[in-house]
Design an enzyme around this catalytic site. Sequence first.
Site, short mmCIF file in Angstrom:
data_model
loop_
_atom_site.label_atom_id
_atom_site.label_comp_id
_atom_site.label_asym_id
_atom_site.label_seq_id
_atom_site.Cartn_x
_atom_site.Cartn_y
_atom_site.Cartn_z
N LYS A 1 -9.02 22.02 20.38
CA LYS A 1 -10.10 23.03 20.40
C LYS A 1 -10.38 24.11 19.01
O LYS A 1 -11.47 23.74 18.74
CB LYS A 1 -9.66 24.08 21.85
CG LYS A 1 -9.22 24.14 23.02
CD LYS A 1 -9.27 24.72 23.90
CE LYS A 1 -9.27 24.14 25.01
NZ LYS A 1 -8.59 24.63 26.37
N GLN B 1 -3.08 29.20 26.39
CA GLN B 1 -3.29 27.55 26.57
C GLN B 1 -2.41 27.88 28.54
O GLN B 1 -1.40 28.03 28.02
CB GLN B 1 -3.12 26.89 25.83
CG GLN B 1 -2.77 25.21 25.98
CD GLN B 1 -4.50 24.89 26.39
OE1 GLN B 1 -5.40 25.64 26.47
NE2 GLN B 1 -4.59 23.83 27.47
N ASP C 1 -11.92 32.30 28.28
CA ASP C 1 -12.01 31.58 29.42
C ASP C 1 -12.29 31.50 30.64
O ASP C 1 -12.23 31.10 31.96
CB ASP C 1 -10.10 31.37 29.57
CG ASP C 1 -9.11 29.88 28.80
OD1 ASP C 1 -10.36 28.71 28.92
OD2 ASP C 1 -8.84 30.26 28.40
N1 GUN Z 1 -5.49 24.18 30.85
C1 GUN Z 1 -6.17 23.80 31.21
N2 GUN Z 1 -7.62 23.27 30.85
C2 GUN Z 1 -7.12 25.40 30.74
C3 GUN Z 1 -8.49 26.07 30.28
O1 GUN Z 1 -9.28 25.47 30.58
N3 GUN Z 1 -8.09 26.73 29.10
C4 GUN Z 1 -6.67 27.27 29.45
N4 GUN Z 1 -6.25 28.33 28.78
N5 GUN Z 1 -5.75 26.25 29.41
C5 GUN Z 1 -6.00 25.65 30.55
#
Ligand code: GUN
Length: 280
Positions: free
Chosen positions: A51, A95, A118
């Site tokens: 990311k 995350q 998110d």
């Molecule tokens: N863990 C697994 N997928 C995601 C996501 O799309 N965002 C975040 N913040 N954590 C995750």
Amino acid sequence: MVILDGKTLAKKIRLSIKKEVNQFKEKGIIPGLAFILVGDNPASQVYVNMKTKACEEVGIYSINHRMPKEINEKELVDVIKMLNDNPMVHGILVQLPLPEHIDEEKIIEAIDYKKDIDGFHPYNMGRLARGNPLFSSCTPLGIMKLLEKYSIDVKGKDVVMVGAGNITGKPMALMLTNAGATVQICHIHTRNLKEKTKVADILISAVGKPGLIKEDMVKEGAVVIDVGISRVEGKVVGDIDFENVSQKVSHITPVPGGVGPMTIAMLLYNTLQSVKLKEQ
Ligand code: GUN
């Protein structure tokens, strides 16, 4: 049979985001995204690195907060509060998963919903549930864009969503319902999964169990979307038995190269939306 090429579509989306980011930069506004990674979960590290790289590529400024897994809830909330108040930060991404001793709900609720790129905050989930979304979860949003791109109309279709998680299953079901689909969510307690999946016009699986969806569970000519990401003998695989299922469907996403790149593109998209919300 058509392979839904998320990799190519994501690349196109990133290019158009890059242009818009540059337009903001010309006006002296630098889009900023803050990542918080707690602990040393290897998969989470890989995701945050991917990311971060994607941000760099489109010119979004990113800040990385890496914290030891022993951190307590208050320390984490304090970092979030600081980022909430930082005008350079347009998006905050914590995350998941978090270490067991930290209450995920408390952490998500600490994020300013206007920076919740998110789409996990109850405000944003609530807006989506009411059919008036502000920020929506990136994976289901990416799937909607992918379906749109290939002119797959969901209105009136029977959709089966396998997996009822907060990141994909639940928001996916809401988006599809908002778009006029008839949606059934299946999960760990669902009896006779095959009976349900077999009648789906569109079948989506977000479980993380390799080979879960076999050929005899899928209707002839169905659209099949694979959100699963697992590692088997060093190879990344999804939930769908691709080799056999792909023989009888009209459309299918590959793993890798299907939903994954769309998720990351939507994170950048949401960050840009947040910039627009604040600056325009
Ligand atoms: N863990 C697994 N997928 C995601 C996501 O799309 N965002 C975040 N913040 N954590 C995750």
